[in-house]
Write an enzyme that holds these catalytic residues in place. Sequence first.
Site, short mmCIF file in Angstrom:
data_model
loop_
_atom_site.label_atom_id
_atom_site.label_comp_id
_atom_site.label_asym_id
_atom_site.label_seq_id
_atom_site.Cartn_x
_atom_site.Cartn_y
_atom_site.Cartn_z
N CYS A 87 -10.25 16.53 -0.42
CA CYS A 87 -11.44 17.09 0.22
C CYS A 87 -12.63 16.12 0.34
CB CYS A 87 -11.86 18.40 -0.44
SG CYS A 87 -11.42 18.61 -2.15
N ARG B 256 -2.49 13.67 -10.26
CA ARG B 256 -3.23 14.37 -11.31
C ARG B 256 -2.56 14.10 -12.64
NH1 ARG B 256 -4.36 20.17 -8.14
NH2 ARG B 256 -5.45 19.19 -6.38
N GLN C 20 0.35 17.13 -0.36
CA GLN C 20 -0.05 18.44 0.14
C GLN C 20 -0.03 18.49 1.66
OE1 GLN C 20 -3.98 18.41 -1.79
NE2 GLN C 20 -3.35 20.22 -2.94
N ASP D 284 -2.32 19.45 3.53
CA ASP D 284 -3.73 19.77 3.30
C ASP D 284 -4.52 19.73 4.60
OD1 ASP D 284 -5.83 20.45 1.73
OD2 ASP D 284 -6.08 18.49 0.79
N HIS E 99 -8.81 20.64 6.16
CA HIS E 99 -10.16 21.16 5.96
C HIS E 99 -10.77 21.48 7.31
CE1 HIS E 99 -9.29 19.04 2.20
NE2 HIS E 99 -10.04 19.98 1.65
N LYS F 264 -11.32 32.02 -3.26
CA LYS F 264 -10.15 31.63 -2.47
C LYS F 264 -9.19 32.80 -2.27
CE LYS F 264 -7.69 29.82 -6.54
NZ LYS F 264 -6.88 28.73 -7.10
N HIS G 91 -11.17 24.91 2.78
CA HIS G 91 -10.04 24.15 2.25
C HIS G 91 -8.80 25.01 2.42
CE1 HIS G 91 -12.87 21.73 -0.48
NE2 HIS G 91 -13.62 22.75 -0.10
#
Length: 678
Positions: A367, A396, A414, A416, A418, A502, A548
């Site tokens: 992000c 991570r 991911q 992912d 945004h 979320k 997100h």
Amino acid sequence: MTELLTISLPDGSKREMAVGSTPADVAAAIGPGLAKAALAARVDGEVRDLNRPFDGDAELALITARDEEDALELARHDFAHVLAEAVQALWPGTQITFGPATDDGFYYDVKAPEARDPFSMDDLPAIEEKMREIIKADKPLRREAWSRQQLIDKWEAEGEAFKAQWAQELPENEELTVYWSGDDWLDMCRGPHLPSTGKLDPAAFKLMRVAGAYWRGDQRNAQLTRIYGTGWLNKKQLKAHLHKLEEAAKRDHRKLGREMDLFHLQEEAHGSVFWHPKGYRIWRELEAYMRRKMDAGGYREIKTPQLMDVRQWTQSGHWGKYAENMFAVPDMVPDVDAEDENAAKTGAASPKVEDDANWMAIKPMNCPAHVLVFKQGITSYRDLPIRLGEMGCCHRNEPHGALHGLMRVRQFTQDDAHIFCTEEQVVEEVRTFCKLAAQVYSDFGFNFAIKLALRPEKRLGSDADWDKAEQELRDAVKEAGMMSEEFGWEELPGEGAFYAPKLEWHLTDAIGRTWQVGTIQGDRVLPERLDATYVGEDGARHRPVMLHRAIFGSYERFIGILIEHFAGRLPAWLAPVQAVVATIVSDADDYAQETVAKLAAAGIRVESDLRNEKINYKVREHSLAKVPYLLVVGKREAEEGTVALRTLGEKEQQFLSIDEAIALLTKAATPPDLVGED
């Protein structure tokens, strides 16, 4: 005149009861059937023992086995206590610590007497038998209030060092309670409990395994033995659970991953995956599928750096909240103390980080980098919404013990994205995403539930912003037609991220397990912290809302879920090898090779098996490899231009021409989002 209490029942009726009455008395007054079925009581919303007297007028709901969630929690709590009692009865001198209920059972941490070895799997049958004996004895479970000193004195006198230490830390100004099992065994516990051990079904539990554990979870403390069990309300539930565990073991993605030659894990890269050609083919098909969905949805794909200056993570707030889970370069993370935390809240760079401008961190999420892309140039309100997507690789620092195959890794990618939009566009963007996610999960055959995770106690941003963000998500789900029992709608207080509420998508797999995968979050915090703006219609600078979102979550975990959901029998469009052409006799080798060439030209992922082996051996081997289609050819098939087609999981075979087989396989191998397209 005797004073009476007014007890209000769920049906709106009221009962007048004498002072000192208990929920059990109310159940008996209503009828013998309810008195027998009652397990506990919800008094003014609090679950309590059935025999605990009312404090005054109260609202009462009696808990029976029909109230499965509450009843299971109580039963599992009691199974844990019975376990501890059984172990101490069998081996006097055993020290007990504590044992809670779990999602599917219970455990208790104990320390074996000095004279014997730690408990092992060999001890479980004897413990189970003793537990059944205690249950059948129908021993009353009786609550008493004790002082802290009473507890300390008891545990010290009996050599219960762990319990004594625990008791010493209990507050003196709170009511402390113990529960007796009959008149000869007790444990300190807040409760509540069932009225007696006999309310448990002696055929509804099983001890599963033992493991090492440290007192209070600290490896510097004494090592204990943790005894795990599964506990249910009846034998039928236990049997169903054990069957589910058997199925889960058969479907274990780590086992199937080895058998199907998809991937492996090893210590040299602990927490990261070595993808083999077949496994990476699944990845590529998923990535192509998701890329088509994102392209059709107006997403612009980007690629951002793995390494960014720690000051960027400090400004975003992640360093103050997440540093212990991040990998930093050099390989030593600065301490995040109060000074650092204050810097994270204000958006200033950490003082410690400023001392060394070379601090870099490997991104744990995409992000902040996406905000930096958004900030390039001047953005007008006319440009919004801007949807930036990335197949973003993240790292991570997950604890070693938490890693689990593909389901929990340190390096993951991911799907992912945004979405940067105006306040007015939020609901429509989230509604559109809800529809997209539903279509994706449907394409893979999953049912799902949608849940809204609300603000946690520790969070960034104003209450007004949180109110607005939470309501926007509700409105979007409602407009998508998904705020209903059909979609398992539920709100989860306190489970949102520190910066945003979320929506969560929880998939149900083929054996009834649930997996939380996709999410979308409405964030007003990060655009503020990283100074993201657009020029509004009024010519002034405004903050965008940042959504997100992810659907697969991570490719690694989603592939693991798919392997287990399908028990390795992936849909033909995802299968690494979609077909194998196998010969019965070597005279058919040339024809088999011609067949392979035709299938490959039609876009089918196909291999040949020309080995000098019996056909039954080949069929069995390719079935174990989960190949969807096996095309068997011999002399007759070569002469006639046909194949004998065997479909995985089906007993009967079809005799088809080559063209018919190609048409069938081409249709089966077409990704669901491309069905119907030329």
